[in-house]
Design an enzyme around this catalytic site. Sequence first.
Site, PDB file in Angstrom:
ATOM      1  N   GLY A 200      16.481   9.179 -12.343  1.00 48.85           N
ATOM      2  CA  GLY A 200      16.593  10.162 -11.039  1.00 48.85           C
ATOM      3  C   GLY A 200      15.325  11.096 -11.055  1.00 48.85           C
ATOM      4  O   GLY A 200      14.234  10.445 -11.268  1.00 48.85           O
TER       5      GLY A 200
ATOM      6  N   GLY B 191       0.644  -1.324   0.116  1.00 53.67           N
ATOM      7  CA  GLY B 191      -0.019  -0.025  -0.025  1.00 53.67           C
ATOM      8  C   GLY B 191       0.898   1.093  -0.179  1.00 53.67           C
ATOM      9  O   GLY B 191       1.866   1.300   0.741  1.00 53.67           O
ATOM     10  N   LYS B 192       0.569   2.168  -0.743  1.00 50.86           N
ATOM     11  CA  LYS B 192       1.653   3.335  -1.098  1.00 50.86           C
ATOM     12  C   LYS B 192       1.691   4.009   0.007  1.00 50.86           C
ATOM     13  O   LYS B 192       2.844   4.245   0.666  1.00 50.86           O
ATOM     14  CB  LYS B 192       1.327   4.235  -2.321  1.00 50.86           C
ATOM     15  CG  LYS B 192       1.222   3.398  -3.633  1.00 50.86           C
ATOM     16  CD  LYS B 192       0.821   4.267  -4.767  1.00 50.86           C
ATOM     17  CE  LYS B 192       0.537   3.518  -5.816  1.00 50.86           C
ATOM     18  NZ  LYS B 192       1.815   2.603  -6.352  1.00 50.86           N
ATOM     19  N   GLY B 193       0.624   4.369   0.906  1.00 52.66           N
ATOM     20  CA  GLY B 193       0.828   5.233   1.986  1.00 52.66           C
ATOM     21  C   GLY B 193       1.498   4.586   3.131  1.00 52.66           C
ATOM     22  O   GLY B 193       2.570   5.053   3.685  1.00 52.66           O
TER      23      GLY B 193
ATOM     24  N   THR C  72       9.684  12.193 -10.696  1.00 50.40           N
ATOM     25  CA  THR C  72      10.557  10.879 -10.789  1.00 50.40           C
ATOM     26  C   THR C  72      10.710  10.433 -11.758  1.00 50.40           C
ATOM     27  O   THR C  72       9.663   9.826 -12.465  1.00 50.40           O
ATOM     28  CB  THR C  72      10.209  10.013  -9.240  1.00 50.40           C
ATOM     29  OG1 THR C  72       8.796   9.592  -9.599  1.00 50.40           O
ATOM     30  CG2 THR C  72      10.206  10.636  -8.281  1.00 50.40           C
ATOM     31  N   LEU C  73      11.994   9.984 -12.223  1.00 53.11           N
ATOM     32  CA  LEU C  73      12.079   9.367 -13.587  1.00 53.11           C
ATOM     33  C   LEU C  73      12.611   7.914 -13.503  1.00 53.11           C
ATOM     34  O   LEU C  73      13.569   7.647 -14.396  1.00 53.11           O
ATOM     35  CB  LEU C  73      13.005  10.320 -14.230  1.00 53.11           C
ATOM     36  CG  LEU C  73      12.641  11.889 -14.685  1.00 53.11           C
ATOM     37  CD1 LEU C  73      13.751  12.841 -14.963  1.00 53.11           C
ATOM     38  CD2 LEU C  73      11.190  11.860 -15.239  1.00 53.11           C
TER      39      LEU C  73
ATOM     40  N   SER D 202      11.455  -3.421   2.076  1.00 52.12           N
ATOM     41  CA  SER D 202      12.701  -3.043   1.319  1.00 52.12           C
ATOM     42  C   SER D 202      13.426  -1.748   1.706  1.00 52.12           C
ATOM     43  O   SER D 202      14.383  -1.361   1.214  1.00 52.12           O
ATOM     44  CB  SER D 202      12.543  -2.966  -0.252  1.00 52.12           C
ATOM     45  OG  SER D 202      11.772  -2.099  -0.456  1.00 52.12           O
TER      46      SER D 202
ATOM     47  N   ASP E 170       7.669   4.827  -3.456  1.00 54.34           N
ATOM     48  CA  ASP E 170       7.269   5.068  -2.039  1.00 54.34           C
ATOM     49  C   ASP E 170       8.440   5.182  -1.062  1.00 54.34           C
ATOM     50  O   ASP E 170       8.482   6.225  -0.031  1.00 54.34           O
ATOM     51  CB  ASP E 170       6.528   3.936  -1.504  1.00 54.34           C
ATOM     52  CG  ASP E 170       5.162   3.520  -2.096  1.00 54.34           C
ATOM     53  OD1 ASP E 170       4.502   4.606  -2.705  1.00 54.34           O
ATOM     54  OD2 ASP E 170       4.832   2.414  -2.471  1.00 54.34           O
TER      55      ASP E 170
ATOM     56  N   GLY F 249      10.198  -6.813  -2.367  1.00 53.57           N
ATOM     57  CA  GLY F 249       9.267  -6.228  -1.366  1.00 53.57           C
ATOM     58  C   GLY F 249       9.311  -4.858  -1.467  1.00 53.57           C
ATOM     59  O   GLY F 249      10.180  -4.250  -1.986  1.00 53.57           O
TER      60      GLY F 249
HETATM   61  O1  RIB Z   1       3.957   1.624  -4.785  1.00 55.34           O
HETATM   62  C1  RIB Z   1       3.792   0.107  -4.512  1.00 55.34           C
HETATM   63  C2  RIB Z   1       2.526  -0.051  -4.065  1.00 55.34           C
HETATM   64  O2  RIB Z   1       1.465   0.157  -4.963  1.00 55.34           O
HETATM   65  C3  RIB Z   1       2.522  -1.501  -3.659  1.00 55.34           C
HETATM   66  O3  RIB Z   1       3.079  -1.964  -2.100  1.00 55.34           O
HETATM   67  C4  RIB Z   1       1.202  -1.815  -3.820  1.00 55.34           C
HETATM   68  O4  RIB Z   1       0.387  -2.228  -2.578  1.00 55.34           O
HETATM   69  C5  RIB Z   1       0.353  -0.823  -4.470  1.00 55.34           C
HETATM   70  O5  RIB Z   1      -0.153  -0.149  -3.481  1.00 55.34           O
END
Ligand code: RIB
Length: 307
Positions: free
Chosen positions: A226, A40-42, A221-222, A293, A254, A289
């Site tokens: 970079g 999940g991004k957040g 973001t590229l 990670s 993220d 992951g």
């Molecule tokens: O940015 C990566 C995330 O996008 C993953 O962890 C996945 O859950 C999606 O939300």
Amino acid sequence: MPDSIVILGVFVADTAYRAERPPRMGETIMGSSFALGPGGKGSNQAVAAARAGGKVHFVSKLGKDTFADMALKTWKDAGVIAAVTQHDDSYTGAAYIFIEESSGNNAIIICPGIAGTISPEDIEAQADLIAGAKVFITQLEQPLPAARRALEIARSGGAITVLNPAPAAEIAPEMLALCDYVTPNETEAEELTGIRVSGLEDARKAAEDLRQRGVGTAIITLGENGVLFHDGQRTEHVPAIFAGPVVETTGAGDAFNGGFAAALSRGSAPIDAVRFGCATAGISVTRAGTAPSMPTLAEIEALLARN
Ligand code: RIB
């Protein structure tokens, strides 16, 4: 909470499949490996920011199920403080992640579950926390009206506001004007501006377009090329920071956003915070992951000292 980071977003369980290629419709193919882990991004950004030394509060909604237990353990281990409600009328979400064996690149389907119901009213319930943040950051995996209300509250409280517009969506100029920083990747920048981003000059044009729409600073973001930083006064290309062979790029954005937020919360200059975010992402792609990670502050500082 003078240097706190408040993050609104979604937790999902990542189900990651590695294979040579994605299956075609109606086809079954053999994969080479499977992993289940926190995503999940957040939530990933919250873990990244906390491991990078930030004081992080995460605002979201969970179900009452096994994936919710995974979320709570992930945040506890990373030192993220959960401002989260749990509900038994829906489920904690999940994501299907296809990882291409040869490149580590990915394609994702996410179902946010109960977090897909986060509403402006849910945000009001966390107004004091959000208004008291030094840095507020959100993405778009929860509904847009919730993100917008949170940005309004953060802005009125004097927080530095960051929108990571992922997944890509149409965003009203009034909402973009609430953002000190917007951090799209190439695809998201194109979705927001209509400008196809395939190099630095395109990225600069898209960044300027975002500024014209009310954004304070655009940070595009590229990937391996970079980041392009553009604040109206200056445009700077910050190269990616190499930390080793790429294993998986999922969650790299993220990692960047979490690292960027952590550095901003400590008072770093924006361009230094971008470099810190690049180092965070550079390490994360060398590991499998997403949340698992994310590097520690010591690892990021060691990489920056070598570069
Ligand atoms: O940015 C990566 C995330 O996008 C993953 O962890 C996945 O859950 C999606 O939300």
